[in-house]
Design a protein around this motif. Structure first.
Motif, mmCIF file in Angstrom:
data_model
loop_
_atom_site.group_PDB
_atom_site.id
_atom_site.type_symbol
_atom_site.label_atom_id
_atom_site.label_comp_id
_atom_site.label_asym_id
_atom_site.label_seq_id
_atom_site.Cartn_x
_atom_site.Cartn_y
_atom_site.Cartn_z
ATOM 1 N N ARG A 4 -54.989 13.233 38.695
ATOM 2 C CA ARG A 4 -55.022 14.394 37.813
ATOM 3 C C ARG A 4 -54.665 14.003 36.385
ATOM 4 O O ARG A 4 -54.067 12.961 36.149
ATOM 5 N N ARG A 78 -45.566 20.481 42.913
ATOM 6 C CA ARG A 78 -45.852 20.698 41.495
ATOM 7 C C ARG A 78 -44.689 21.340 40.751
ATOM 8 O O ARG A 78 -44.476 21.066 39.577
ATOM 9 N N ASP A 141 -52.520 23.924 37.225
ATOM 10 C CA ASP A 141 -52.860 23.610 38.620
ATOM 11 C C ASP A 141 -52.156 24.561 39.576
ATOM 12 O O ASP A 141 -52.747 25.021 40.557
#
Length: 152
Positions: A4, A78, A141
């Motif tokens: 990413r 995350r 995200d």
């Protein structure tokens, strides 16, 4: 999902932090001549004598670099990754506070001593910007995942 964009941002931030650790971040000059070079860990004068008075700046950047490397590999969680980015931002702001204090503290001596920062002193600021960009990408995200979960 290590490929990413936030991984690239965090890797670049770590590179800038490590480069700043290794190179001089300031120079004290008297009458146009370099008297002392300031590194993150020590002060070096022309006679190769070292004074380890600036070790707290080193003690702030090393955990920042280590946490940056670790946060790259915590891509599964995350939220934790975003928190680590914000913590790194706070560490880098703290580094600049220490940098300002030490540049004033060691430059006050005789009055003819001037402090000149080097370009490498801006590297933590660049790393800070990369951490902010990485956090934004991480949060984007996270929002995308939450939106996909709502659809299901």
């Amino acid at each position: 999902m290590i490929q990413r964009i936030q991984t690239v941002y965090m890797a670049l931030a770590v590179v800038f932090t490590v480069v700043c650790l290794c190179l001089p971040i300031g120079v004290f000059c008297a009458d146009g001549l370099t008297v002392i070079r300031e590194y993150n860990l020590f002060l070096a004068d022309d006679s190769a004598a070292h004074s380890y008075d600036t070790w707290p700046m080193f003690a702030v950047l090393v955990p920042s670099a280590a946490l940056g490397i670790y946060s790259i590999f915590v891509y599964v969680n995350r939220r934790v990754q975003a928190r680590f980015c914000m913590f790194n931002v706070l560490l880098l702001i703290g580094w600049y506070v220490l940098y300002a204090v030490y540049s004033r503290m060691f430059g006050v001596g005789e009055g003819t001593v001037d402090f000149q920062p080097t370009v490498y002193a801006a590297f933590p600021c660049v790393a800070l910007i990369f951490y902010v960009m990485a956090r934004r990408a991480i949060m984007a995200d996270e929002a995308l995942v939450r939106a996909a979960d709502r659809i299901r």
